[in-house]
Enzyme design. Structure first.
Site, PDB file in Angstrom:
ATOM      1  N   CYS A  60       4.013   3.063  -2.586  1.00 13.13           N
ATOM      2  CA  CYS A  60       4.738   2.495  -1.413  1.00 13.13           C
ATOM      3  C   CYS A  60       5.102   3.521  -0.299  1.00 13.13           C
ATOM      4  O   CYS A  60       6.452   3.634  -0.786  1.00 13.13           O
ATOM      5  CB  CYS A  60       5.132   0.941  -1.530  1.00 13.13           C
ATOM      6  SG  CYS A  60       4.405  -0.764  -2.042  1.00 13.13           S
ATOM      7  N   GLY A  61       4.532   3.307   0.722  1.00 15.58           N
ATOM      8  CA  GLY A  61       5.835   4.526   1.858  1.00 15.58           C
ATOM      9  C   GLY A  61       5.840   5.262   1.487  1.00 15.58           C
ATOM     10  O   GLY A  61       6.148   6.791   1.213  1.00 15.58           O
TER      11      GLY A  61
END
Lengths: 178, 155
Positions: B47-48
């Site tokens: 994520c990210g």
């Protein structure tokens, strides 16, 4: 070494003993599945280290990726104003697959907070600056995704499994007393 | 780890596909600071991941008038699908043919993997490299170094 640039202060959500020798700061996003996976790990750390560990949660919503992350963070801030940040934090992660206005409304009620005040707060975006400040401070500190943990101000570059974090906290505690 | 071009060096000129039918040259961005972010591959699972993170921080970079370019050896069609899926709002350049030529020119190519390093460059408005950083391949370098480098550019 990447270090925390914004020290823990009055605006932070802190759980645990103020004088704990170790502080774990987490930058998280309510819509990030890795952050949800980290919740039970952090709880286990909390239990294991007891008074030696203090927890801080800061918002790092990746809004381009996660459309509900920011509104969830604002709702957590609203709950914080009513003294129920950690309760809301847990409930949001527990219900990650249902994030959205209908869920927030339900959770606000569950925590005996005012639904009308909550909807006013989200409409006027009164808690958005706090969320954005957390994000900006995180960027400055080298947060590189979610979750990112800082142990006594030092960014954890390893995995965020229990054993690895527990070891890093042990090391920090040893450095503290040594 | 590769040896990156160092600050003070004039950035090598390049022209790479930015979409399947468009190219972008570094010299077209003269007059603005440019952030070049080499990375190994699209579709990182975290994520990210680096590009998603920069996407989020774009407004901060723009405060310095800076343009951000992502570069990997992925092809233009791959970049297009990746950018669309992740909502990416900055150009991703395809260092695809000859493979990794631009990464090589910047000293940011990993021969053993056939991919670019996670290497960052901040280039000033006149085309000179002002800051460079090569992150261990498994560590997303974040954006603090870029912001510090932009801050340090002469106004």
């Amino acid at each position: 070494m990447t270090t925390l640039k914004v020290s823990v202060g009055a605006d932070d959500h802190v759980k645990g003993d103020e004088n704990a020798p170790c502080t774990l700061v987490e930058y998280g996003d309510y819509e990030c599945p890795h952050c949800a996976r980290a919740v039970p790990i952090v709880k286990r750390l909390e239990k294991h280290f007891g008074k030696r560990l203090r927890l801080v949660f800061r918002h790092f919503p990746l809004s381009q990726l996660h459309p509900h992350a920011e509104s969830a963070a604002e709702t957590a801030e609203f709950a914080a104003a009513g003294g129920k940040f950690w309760e809301m934090h847990d409930l949001l992660f527990d219900n990650q697959d249902r994030l959205g206005m209908a869920l927030y409304e339900e959770l606000v009620e569950e925590l005996n907070l005012s639904g009308s005040e909550w909807s006013k707060a989200l409409e006027s975006k009164v808690y958005l600056p706090h969320v954005r400040d957390d994000f900006a401070g995180g960027v400055r500190s080298g947060v590189n995704g979610t979750p990112t943990f800082f142990i006594n101000g030092k960014r954890n570059n390893g995995p965020f499994d229990y054993e690895y974090l527990a070891q890093a906290i042990d090391d920090a505690l040893r450095a503290h007393t040594g | 780890m590769a040896t990156l071009l160092t600050p003070g060096t004039l950035a090598p000129e390049f022209r790479l596909p930015v979409t399947p039918d468009q190219k972008l040259g570094l010299n077209e961005l003269r007059g603005k600071p440019v952030i070049l972010a080499f990375y190994p591959a699209d579709w990182s699972p975290v994520c990210g991941d680096q590009m998603a993170l920069y996407n989020e921080i774009l407004p901060e970079f723009r405060k310095y008038g800076a343009e951000l370019l992502g570069i990997s050896v992925d092809g233009a069609w791959c970049h297009e699908a990746f950018a669309k899926e992740r909502n990416i709002h900055f150009p991703l350049l395809a260092d695809f043919e000859p493979k990794g030529a631009v990464a090589r020119a910047f000293g940011a190519y990993r021969e053993e993997d056939g991919m670019a390093e996670r290497a960052l460059f901040v280039i000033d408005k006149d085309g000179t490299i002002r800051w460079s950083y090569c992150s261990p391949i498994a560590v997303n370098p974040g954006a603090d170094g870029i912001l510090d480098a932009l801050e340090a550019l002469p106004k």
